[in-house]
Design an enzyme around this catalytic site. Sequence first.
Site, PDB file in Angstrom:
ATOM      1  N   PRO A  82       0.824  -1.219   0.000  1.00 51.36           N
ATOM      2  CA  PRO A  82       0.000   0.000   0.000  1.00 51.36           C
ATOM      3  C   PRO A  82       0.857   1.268   0.000  1.00 51.36           C
ATOM      4  O   PRO A  82       1.839   1.355   0.718  1.00 51.36           O
ATOM      5  CB  PRO A  82      -0.793  -0.109   1.304  1.00 51.36           C
ATOM      6  N   GLU A  83       0.480   2.216  -0.835  1.00 55.04           N
ATOM      7  CA  GLU A  83       1.199   3.487  -0.946  1.00 55.04           C
ATOM      8  C   GLU A  83       0.313   4.593  -0.363  1.00 55.04           C
ATOM      9  O   GLU A  83      -0.716   4.303   0.239  1.00 55.04           O
ATOM     10  CB  GLU A  83       1.551   3.741  -2.423  1.00 55.04           C
TER      11      GLU A  83
END
Length: 339
Positions: A2-3
Site C-alpha cells: 500500500p502506498e
Amino acid sequence: MPELPEVETVARDLRPRLVGATIVGARCSWARTLRTHDPVAFADAVAGRRVEAVGRRAKQLVIELSGDAALTVHLKMTGQLFVVPAETPEDAYIRLVLELEDGRELRFRDIRKFGKVGLYGRDPITGELVTEVGGGAVFAHIGPEPLDPAFTVRDFRRRLRKRKGRLKPLLLDQSFLAGVGNIYADEALWTSRLHPLRTAATLRPPDERRLFEAIRSILAEAVERRGSSIDDYTAPDGDGEMQERLNVYQRTGEPCPRCGRPIKRIVIGARSTHFCSWDQRLPARDRAGAKAILRGMTGGTRRRGPRWTDLEDRSARTQRTKRAAATRRAAARASAGQG
Ligand SMILES: [Zn+2]
C-alpha cells in the site's frame, strides 16, 4: 505494498469508527509485529488511552492517542485493519488486537507478517513523534507529503536539483518524497513522458513541472478512488478501484493508451518497472549506464520469437495472481464480518 492513497483510504475509513473510542487492552500473537514493545508492555502502555485522531504520514497510519502518544501502523505487503464486534471469530492471520471499551476490537490481520506497529510518545516542544530510547524523531528522514497544499513546484525543483540519481529509484526514495511506491511512480513517469532510467540532472524546467503535476494529480485521483486493490490491499469500507485506471503498472505487453505500442517492463533495483519505450525516451547521455538494465526488457518485440511465448506466460500468470489476490481479499473481508 500500500502506498499513500491506500493508507490514506484506510485512515479515512477508520477515523469515524475509532475516534473517541477508549482502548482497554491488547492481545498480540506475533511479537515481531510490535516495533517498540513486547506484547505485555504494549498492552499495559495502550490500556486506558483514548483515540483522538487517525491520520497518515508517508505510507504509515498514525493513530493519535490521549496522553501525548501515537500508534504507527505500517501495513507492508499484506497488512489489513478491521474494526469488529469482539465476538466475531478470529482467523489465523490476526497478529494484534486492540480491545475497545465499547465491546469492539481493532484487528490487525497480516498473512505475511511483515507489518509493523509502533507506540511512540510526542515531544512536548516540537510536537514530533519520538522514540522512547534516544528520543529520535520517528519520521525524521521522511520527505515532504506530495499532496500537502504547501508543497509547491519550487520545493520539488529544489529537492530534485540536489539529486543525481535516476528517476524511478528517486521517486521510491521516501527521504525524497513521502508515500510514492512502485505503482504511482510508474504511472507518474508515464503521464509526464519521462523514462524511468532518466537522471534527475537531465530534466529541463518543463519536465520538472510535468512530473510534479503528474505525481500530484495521480495521487489525488487514487485517493478519490480509494486506492488500487492489488495484492492484499483492502480497506474497512471495501476495495479501491484505481487499479482499473492504471495505464502501465502490471500491463506489460498491453497497448500503451497513448500510442498503442506494447508496454515494456524492466527491473530497476529489484523492482518491476512498466513504461512505454516510444513516448518515454531516454536521452543519449543517460543511455550509457542503462544498457545492462535495458537488455532485460520484456513486453513484446516486432519480430515473432521466444519472447512472445514469455509474454503470454507472463500475462496468464498475472491474471492468475490477480484472481488469487481478489479471492484472498474477499476471504479477509468475510472473516472480518465485512464481506
Ligand atoms: Zn506509448
